[in-house]
Design an enzyme around this catalytic site. Structure first.
Site, PDB file in Angstrom:
ATOM      1  N   ASP A   9       0.723  56.765  62.928  1.00 41.94           N
ATOM      2  CA  ASP A   9       0.666  58.179  62.549  1.00 41.94           C
ATOM      3  C   ASP A   9      -0.789  58.595  62.405  1.00 41.94           C
ATOM      4  O   ASP A   9      -1.673  57.760  62.249  1.00 41.94           O
ATOM      5  CB  ASP A   9       1.411  58.400  61.222  1.00 41.94           C
ATOM      6  CG  ASP A   9       1.349  59.853  60.754  1.00 41.94           C
ATOM      7  OD1 ASP A   9       1.682  60.750  61.559  1.00 41.94           O
ATOM      8  OD2 ASP A   9       0.927  60.107  59.612  1.00 41.94           O
ATOM      9  N   SER A  10      -1.019  59.892  62.432  1.00 46.63           N
ATOM     10  CA  SER A  10      -2.372  60.416  62.251  1.00 46.63           C
ATOM     11  C   SER A  10      -2.903  60.166  60.841  1.00 46.63           C
ATOM     12  O   SER A  10      -4.101  60.242  60.605  1.00 46.63           O
ATOM     13  CB  SER A  10      -2.378  61.917  62.541  1.00 46.63           C
ATOM     14  OG  SER A  10      -1.467  62.578  61.690  1.00 46.63           O
ATOM     15  N   CYS A  72       4.413  60.362  64.282  1.00 44.00           N
ATOM     16  CA  CYS A  72       3.715  61.653  64.253  1.00 44.00           C
ATOM     17  C   CYS A  72       4.209  62.528  65.405  1.00 44.00           C
ATOM     18  O   CYS A  72       4.229  62.091  66.561  1.00 44.00           O
ATOM     19  CB  CYS A  72       2.219  61.372  64.392  1.00 44.00           C
ATOM     20  SG  CYS A  72       1.166  62.807  64.589  1.00 44.00           S
ATOM     21  N   THR A  74       2.801  65.272  66.668  1.00 46.56           N
ATOM     22  CA  THR A  74       1.710  65.641  67.575  1.00 46.56           C
ATOM     23  C   THR A  74       1.413  64.485  68.537  1.00 46.56           C
ATOM     24  O   THR A  74       1.234  64.696  69.741  1.00 46.56           O
ATOM     25  CB  THR A  74       0.446  66.010  66.764  1.00 46.56           C
ATOM     26  OG1 THR A  74       0.812  66.942  65.730  1.00 46.56           O
ATOM     27  CG2 THR A  74      -0.599  66.646  67.645  1.00 46.56           C
ATOM     28  N   GLU A 151      -0.799  68.641  51.358  1.00 46.69           N
ATOM     29  CA  GLU A 151      -1.918  67.756  51.023  1.00 46.69           C
ATOM     30  C   GLU A 151      -2.712  68.216  49.801  1.00 46.69           C
ATOM     31  O   GLU A 151      -3.507  67.461  49.254  1.00 46.69           O
ATOM     32  CB  GLU A 151      -2.826  67.591  52.248  1.00 46.69           C
ATOM     33  CG  GLU A 151      -2.082  66.914  53.386  1.00 46.69           C
ATOM     34  CD  GLU A 151      -2.962  66.419  54.505  1.00 46.69           C
ATOM     35  OE1 GLU A 151      -4.142  66.821  54.557  1.00 46.69           O
ATOM     36  OE2 GLU A 151      -2.467  65.636  55.332  1.00 46.69           O
ATOM     37  N   CYS A 183       7.307  68.232  62.134  1.00 43.26           N
ATOM     38  CA  CYS A 183       6.042  67.719  61.602  1.00 43.26           C
ATOM     39  C   CYS A 183       6.354  66.792  60.434  1.00 43.26           C
ATOM     40  O   CYS A 183       7.229  67.093  59.620  1.00 43.26           O
ATOM     41  CB  CYS A 183       5.163  68.883  61.138  1.00 43.26           C
ATOM     42  SG  CYS A 183       3.640  68.362  60.328  1.00 43.26           S
ATOM     43  N   HIS A 185       5.001  66.201  57.665  1.00 44.05           N
ATOM     44  CA  HIS A 185       4.823  66.686  56.295  1.00 44.05           C
ATOM     45  C   HIS A 185       5.920  67.645  55.834  1.00 44.05           C
ATOM     46  O   HIS A 185       6.087  67.866  54.638  1.00 44.05           O
ATOM     47  CB  HIS A 185       3.493  67.436  56.167  1.00 44.05           C
ATOM     48  CG  HIS A 185       2.279  66.556  56.201  1.00 44.05           C
ATOM     49  ND1 HIS A 185       2.094  65.578  57.151  1.00 44.05           N
ATOM     50  CD2 HIS A 185       1.180  66.526  55.409  1.00 44.05           C
ATOM     51  CE1 HIS A 185       0.919  64.985  56.931  1.00 44.05           C
ATOM     52  NE2 HIS A 185       0.354  65.539  55.888  1.00 44.05           N
TER      53      HIS A 185
END
Ligand code: I24
Ligand code: DGL
Length: 265
Positions: A9-10, A72, A74, A151, A183, A185
């Site tokens: 993941d990023s 992730c 993206t 975040e 996404c 999050h």
């Protein structure tokens, strides 16, 4: 010796997928790599995200994982096809499972997708959905403000409610009856998103669907861990070990978590 499932993941967001997998497959051992030094991926050029995703994949392949989950959205949008075509272990992304679940759920064939700018611009979700059902109508919307809300610990606050309501306004005037959280999050914002969209829209958590897919694919390849044995999960980050440990041990409820720092590229 157990062979681990690799997650990339990023940053730390992919831990939402890990949590679902640990819940569904408690005997599995996992290795997780978060590229927190270069996070976020959402606003980056797709070619750059592809390169970073390859670097993470190569690292975990060298650690001997039996499968890779690109946790992730993206990174899945940018690199899944390329990586799958070039490696001979099973590779799973988060886009196909979320799409399949949404198609199962919708009654009017109108599906909404929200994600980062990178995910939405790639058209990966509309392509996956159309590939499975050519009659489906897709409304996509980038929500670049959502990751920062999570975040900054604001995801339960009135500010979050206001920003989510404003951001999702364009979807309120569509016919969608199903909305994919595209996404990592966004599951943390799920209660607010459901509240804003109302009872007539079903919200799909891609991460949860991906965990079911991991289970099915491991079974298919006869790679499921059948032994109850010693499990040694490993966590790698390209950024701060302390910040990673704080967030991950809180989220996964792990007490003595060891996080290892690595370099990529
Ligand atoms: N949640 C995420 N990323 C963060 C965060 C968070 N900080 C607080 N919370 N930071 O993702 C990302 C940037 N960091 C990463 C580490 O290196 C430096 C840069 C969502 C996490 C989903 C599992 C809020 C927070 C938390 C614990 C659990 C859940 C959560 F601290 F939302
Ligand atoms: N993990 C990313 C995703 O699912 C969100 C965070 C980022 O932009 O890197 O798209």
């Amino acid at each position: 010796m157990k062979q681990a499932i690799g997650f990339i993941d990023s940053g730390v967001g992919g831990l939402t997928v890990v949590k679902e997998v640990l819940k569904q497959l408690p005997h599995e051992q996992i290795y997780y790599l978060g590229d927190t030094a270069r996070c976020p991926y959402g606003p980056r050029d797709i070619e750059e995200v592809k390169e970073f995703t390859w670097q993470m994949t190569n690292f975990l392949v060298e650690q001997g994982v039996k499968m890779i989950v690109i946790a992730c959205n993206t990174a899945t949008a940018a690199a899944l096809k390329d990586i799958r075509a070039n490696l001979n272990i099973p590779i799973i992304g988060v886009i196909q499972p979320g799409s399949r679940a949404a198609l199962k759920e919708t009654r009017n064939n109108h599906i909404g997708v929200i994600g980062t700018v990178g995910t939405v611009q790639s058209l990966a979700y509309p392509n996956a959905l159309r590939g499975l059902n050519q009659y489906v109508e897709v409304d996509s919307l980038a929500c670049p403000k959502f990751v920062p809300i999570v975040e900054s610990f604001e995801y339960k606050s009135p500010i979050a409610k206001k920003i989510v309501a404003e951001s999702l306004l364009p979807l309120k005037s569509t016919k969608i009856d199903t909305l994919i959280l595209g996404c990592t999050h966004y599951p943390l914002l799920k209660p607010i998103i459901e509240n804003v969209m109302g009872d007539d829209v079903t919200v799909i958590n891609s991460g949860e669907e991906t965990a079911s897919e991991v289970s099915a694919l491991l079974d298919y390849h006869d790679l499921l861990e059948k032994q109850v044995g010693k499990i040694n999960h490993r966590f790698f980050t390209t950024g701060s070990v302390d910040i990673f440990k704080d967030i991950a041990s809180d989220w996964l409820d792990f007490k003595d978590m060891v996080v290892e720092h690595i370099h990529l590229g």
